[in-house]
Design a protein around this motif. Structure first.
Motif, mmCIF file in Angstrom:
data_model
loop_
_atom_site.group_PDB
_atom_site.id
_atom_site.type_symbol
_atom_site.label_atom_id
_atom_site.label_comp_id
_atom_site.label_asym_id
_atom_site.label_seq_id
_atom_site.Cartn_x
_atom_site.Cartn_y
_atom_site.Cartn_z
ATOM 1 N N LEU A 225 -6.254 3.511 -7.758
ATOM 2 C CA LEU A 225 -6.336 2.062 -7.552
ATOM 3 C C LEU A 225 -5.703 1.667 -6.225
ATOM 4 C CD1 LEU A 225 -5.395 0.559 -11.049
ATOM 5 C CD2 LEU A 225 -7.645 0.518 -9.949
ATOM 6 N N ASP A 226 -4.664 2.403 -5.816
ATOM 7 C CA ASP A 226 -3.888 2.126 -4.612
ATOM 8 C C ASP A 226 -3.097 0.831 -4.730
ATOM 9 O OD1 ASP A 226 -2.947 2.906 -2.114
ATOM 10 O OD2 ASP A 226 -4.450 1.734 -1.036
ATOM 11 N N CYS A 227 -2.740 0.447 -5.979
ATOM 12 C CA CYS A 227 -1.940 -0.760 -6.169
ATOM 13 C C CYS A 227 -0.494 -0.492 -5.754
ATOM 14 C CB CYS A 227 -2.004 -1.234 -7.614
ATOM 15 S SG CYS A 227 -1.433 -0.014 -8.818
ATOM 16 N N ASP A 228 0.248 -1.563 -5.536
ATOM 17 C CA ASP A 228 1.644 -1.450 -5.116
ATOM 18 C C ASP A 228 2.604 -1.563 -6.294
ATOM 19 O OD1 ASP A 228 1.311 -1.519 -2.023
ATOM 20 O OD2 ASP A 228 0.030 -3.113 -2.797
ATOM 21 N N PHE A 229 2.199 -2.334 -7.294
ATOM 22 C CA PHE A 229 2.953 -2.459 -8.541
ATOM 23 C C PHE A 229 1.958 -2.472 -9.693
ATOM 24 C CE2 PHE A 229 5.380 -4.909 -5.361
ATOM 25 C CZ PHE A 229 6.609 -4.260 -5.420
ATOM 26 N N TYR A 230 2.341 -1.869 -10.826
ATOM 27 C CA TYR A 230 1.509 -1.907 -12.036
ATOM 28 C C TYR A 230 2.451 -2.038 -13.223
ATOM 29 C CZ TYR A 230 -2.608 -1.081 -14.934
ATOM 30 O OH TYR A 230 -3.648 -1.243 -15.825
ATOM 31 N N ALA A 231 2.193 -3.025 -14.077
ATOM 32 C CA ALA A 231 3.089 -3.321 -15.190
ATOM 33 C C ALA A 231 2.351 -3.225 -16.516
ATOM 34 C CB ALA A 231 3.660 -4.732 -15.026
ATOM 35 N N PHE A 232 3.048 -2.709 -17.543
ATOM 36 C CA PHE A 232 2.452 -2.706 -18.877
ATOM 37 C C PHE A 232 3.539 -2.726 -19.940
ATOM 38 C CE2 PHE A 232 3.006 1.868 -18.262
ATOM 39 C CZ PHE A 232 3.387 2.329 -19.524
ATOM 40 N N SER A 233 3.118 -3.080 -21.172
ATOM 41 C CA SER A 233 4.015 -3.173 -22.327
ATOM 42 C C SER A 233 3.697 -2.076 -23.321
ATOM 43 C CB SER A 233 3.859 -4.527 -23.020
ATOM 44 O OG SER A 233 4.150 -5.593 -22.148
#
Length: 417
Positions: A225-233
Motif C-alpha cells: 500500500l505504501d501507507c505511512d500509518f495503518y491502524a486497526f482494532s
C-alpha cells in the motif's frame, strides 16, 4: 447475480467447521439459535483466542520488560512474540514499527496528537473523506483547533463512494496529512486507498489508513500500500477488546514526540528532564494490555489457518446472496451501493425506524446493529437518521441471512402493511 445463480463456491468453504470453534455462537438467544450479524461492531472469539488469553493469566502472569524473574521473561517473550505476529500480518519492515494501542481510536489520536501537533500550523490542511467513522473525524477536529489547521472533506456520491475528482481537487499545496478509511463501517464501501496514497505521496503528503473494518476481511500489506500509518482494532479481528495496533513508518515515528508519559516510554528521568526509550516503546507508556496482545497474536495465527483470501471470497459471495435477498423485501432500500464493497448490508425500510427493526429482529434471535454507526455525516448525506446494518464474518452462513430476511418480512407484515 441473482439468488438462483448464486455461486456454489461457498460450499467449498467450511464455515460450519469454523463456526463450531466459537463458543458464543453455540448458544440460544430469546429461545432462538443465535444469528450473529453485528460483526462490524465486534466479532466473536474462537476458543483458541480465549485459551491463549486464559493461559497467560493461568501460567505466566507477570509484568513485562523490567522483570528479571522467569515469569516476567516468559510474559515478555509472549508479548513481543505477538508484536512480531502483527508485523508479519501487516508485512511491516520491522517490529519496531508496530505500536500496541487500545484500538483504532487510540491509534488515530496518537498520530493526531504526536505527528499532527508537531507538524500542523495555521493555514495547513488535513484531508479526510465523507465516509469516515467519528474516530477518524473528531481527533482531526481537535488537533486542527489546537494548531489552527483546517479540516477538508472529500464528499460522497449517491452510491456512497468518495468523489475522487473532489479528493484530487482538495489535495493541495496546504495539505499536510491525509486520513482515510480502508473500508466504511457504515456502508461497506472499499476506498481506493492505494490510489489515494499515490496521489498524496506525489505531493509529499503522508497518509494514515483506518483499517478497522478491513483487516478481518482481506489481506493487508502496508509495504504494498505504501501507507505511512495503518491502524486497526483487535476486537474486530476475533481478538480481545482493548487491544489494537498502529503501524508507522520508522522515519516518521522516530521524529514524532511521545504522546503519553510514564513507565516504559522513558530511558532516563530526572527532575530536570527526561529522555525517551527506543521504538516502539516510546509510544507505549505504562503497563500494556499484555493478555490482550497475546490474544491478538493468537487471533492472527488463527486467521492464518482459516486463510484471509478464502475469507474474502466467501464473504463476498455471502454479500451478494444477502443483497439479493434483501432487495426482494417490500419497502427496503439499501444504503450504500458502491461497486466495491465489503460484507456490510446497510438499509432502511419505509415506515419502520432502524431501532424498531433491530428490536424486532432481536426477538427472532437475529443480532444486527441499528443507529448512526458512529458515522453521523454519512447518515446526513443520505438523509436518514439511522440505518439497520447486518455485517458479515466468515462464520456466518446463508442460513443466517435467510433468517434475517424472514424476520424482516415479518416486521414489514406486522408494522407496515
Amino acid at each position: 447475480m441473482t439468488i438462483a445463480t448464486y455461486s456454489a463456491h461457498q460450499q467449498d468453504f467450511p464455515a460450519a467447521r469454523w463456526r463450531a470453534e466459537f463458543p458464543l455462537l453455540q448458544r440460544s438467544v430469546r429461545g432462538q439459535p443465535l444469528a450473529y450479524l453485528d460483526n462490524a461492531a465486534t466479532t466473536q472469539k474462537p476458543q483458541a483466542v480465549i485459551d491463549a488469553e486464559a493461559r497467560y493469566y493461568r501460567e505466566i502472569n507477570a509484568n513485562i520488560h523490567r522483570g528479571v524473574h522467569w515469569l516476567s521473561e516468559q510474559a515478555t517473550a509472549a508479548h513481543e512474540g505477538a508484536r512480531e505476529r502483527v508485523r508479519r500480518f501487516l508485512n511491516a519492515r520491522e517490529a519496531a514499527e508496530i505500536i500496541f494501542v487500545r484500538g483504532t481510536t487510540e491509534a488515530i489520536n496518537l498520530v493526531a496528537q504526536s505527528y499532527g501537533r508537531a507538524n500542523l500550523g495555521p493555514g495547513d490542511e488535513v484531508l479526510i473523506t465523507g465516509l469516515e467513522h467519528h474516530s477518524n473525524i473528531v481527533p482531526w477536529q481537535m488537533v486542527c483547533a489546537q494548531t489552527g489547521a483546517t479540516l477538508k472533506v472529500a464528499t460522497l456520491d449517491d452510491t456512497g463512494s468518495v468523489r475522487m475528482d473532489e479528493f484530487r481537487r482538495l489535495l493541495g499545496a496546504r495539505t499536510r496529512l491525509v486520513a482515510v478509511a480502508h473500508v466504511s463501517n457504515a456502508l461497506g464501501t472499499v476506498n481506493p486507498v492505494r490510489e489515494m496514497i499515490d496521489l498524496a505521496h506525489a505531493q509529499g503528503v503522508p497518509v494514515l489508513v483506518d483499517g478497522a473494518q478491513a483487516v478481518a476481511h482481506t489481506p493487508v500489506d502496508v509495504q504494498a500500500l505504501d501507507c505511512d500509518f495503518y491502524a486497526f482494532s483487535g476486537h474486530k479481528l476475533y481478538a480481545p477488546t482493548g487491544i489494537g495496533a498502529l503501524y508507522g513508518r520508522r522515519a516518521l515515528l522516530d521524529a514524532m514526540p511521545p504522546w503519553q508519559g510514564g513507565g516504559d516510554m522513558i530511558r532516563t528521568v530526572s527532575f530536570e528532564g527526561s529522555t525517551w526509550n527506543d521504538l516502539p516503546y516510546k509510544f507505549e507508556a505504562g503497563t500494556p494490555h499484555i493478555a490482550g496482545a497475546i490474544g491478538l497474536g493468537a487471533a492472527i495465527e488463527y486467521l492464518g489457518e482459516v486463510g484471509l483470501e478464502a475469507v474474502a471470497a466467501y464473504e463476498h459471495e455471502l454479500l451478494i446472496y444477502g443483497t439479493a435477498l434483501l432487495q426482494e423485501i417490500p419497502g427496503l432500500r439499501m444504503i450504500g451501493t458502491a461497486a466495491h464493497k465489503a460484507g456490510i448490508l446497510s438499509f432502511v425500510i419505509d415506515g419502520l425506524h432502524a431501532h424498531d427493526i433491530g428490536t424486532v429482529l432481536d426477538t427472532e434471535g437475529v443480532a444486527i446493529r441499528a443507529g448512526h454507526h458512529c458515522a453521523m455525516p454519512v447518515m446526513e448525506h443520505f438523509g436518514v437518521p439511522a440505518t439497520a446494518r447486518a455485517s458479515l464474518a466468515f462464520y456466518n452462513t446463508r442460513e443466517d441471512l435467510d433468517r434475517l430476511a424472514q424476520a424482516l418480512r415479518r416486521a414489514v407484515e406486522m408494522f407496515v402493511r
